[in-house]
Design a protein around this motif. Structure first.
Motif: not given
Lengths: 100, 160
Positions: A49, A52, B3, B46-51
């Protein structure tokens, strides 16, 4: 945010190593190894993350970790089935009874 | 701030579940607790936007590994005694986390100069100097960590 995720990953890795140190049961050792791998996955995803990156290298590393975790459990459960016939209490200090 | 609260709650839940897991008499309940930990990590992704990774984590760990582990344990059900040293677990987990966190915090505070990577040729040059020094510096705490793990394993054997 990456710092928090890294600390969570480190906490999971520490829990796994501490479980390996303090446990003697066969299944608990496996679960400890899986928790360590979980910590590694959390750390890798946090870096994914942060960087990126879309080149797929981090994702292939994740697939490798998942594959290792799955294979480890399969092998260990098979050994567990075999061990059940030889050692009744699953204490790893008695693994020498499996000889022969 | 939100966060930080999310990660703090997740960490506390991890710690509680891990303590229950390694204090459990019943290996089947321990396997279920491990499945809950994997589910929690999926929620974290999921909370880290890594679905996608969250869904794959759910499929592989919760749906695959945990279920297989539970089935394997349940086929040979035995809940005789506690198999972990709880005090040793807590002490070693806190100590290891302190060591690793100190290493991580040191890596945050001692950062490389980002200007040296702006020119492509400098990247090649910096590999020969800065990376070598960083590697040698990191080798010392790595070896120290391995020594700590080996010493704690020895102490655990002496106590048990």
């Amino acid at each position: 945010m990456i710092e928090y995720a890294l600390y969570v990953g480190l906490a999971l890795f520490s829990i796994g190593i501490a479980g390996i140190i303090s446990s003697r049961h066969f299944i608990l050792l496996v679960v400890s190894g899986e928790i360590s791998l979980l910590g590694g996955i959390v750390t890798l995803v946090s870096f994914l993350q942060f960087a990126s990156t879309n080149d797929g290298s981090a994702f292939s590393a994740l697939l490798s970790i998942w594959s290792i975790a799955a294979l480890e459990v399969i092998v260990v459960v098979l050994v567990y089935e075999f061990m059940r016939k030889k050692v009744p209490d699953f204490d790893i200090s008695k693994l020498s009874k499996l000889k022969g | 701030m939100i966060e930080l609260a999310v990660f703090a709650v997740v960490s506390v839940l991890y710690a509680v579940l891990a303590y229950y897991l390694f204090n459990s008499f019943d290996m089947f309940k321990a396997s279920i607790t491990f499945a809950l930990m994997a589910l929690l990590s999926s929620a974290l992704f999921a909370a880290m936007d890594q679905d996608v990774i969250a869904i794959l984590q759910l499929l592989v760990f919760v749906g695959g590994i945990s279920v297989y582990l539970m089935v394997g344990v349940a086929s040979n059900y035995s809940a005789a005694k506690r198999h972990s040293n709880a005090k040793m677990f807590v002490v070693s987990a806190v100590l290891l986390f302190a060591v690793f966190s100190a290493l991580l915090y040191t890596s945050f505070t001692v950062q490389s100069n980002p200007m040296q990577f702006q020119i492509a040729n400098d990247i090649q040059a910096s590999f020969g100097t800065a990376y070598l020094q960083d590697g040698l510096v990191l080798l010392v705490p790595f070896c120290a960590t391995l020594m700590v793990i080996a010493a704690m394993k020895r102490v655990a054997e002496m106590i048990s």
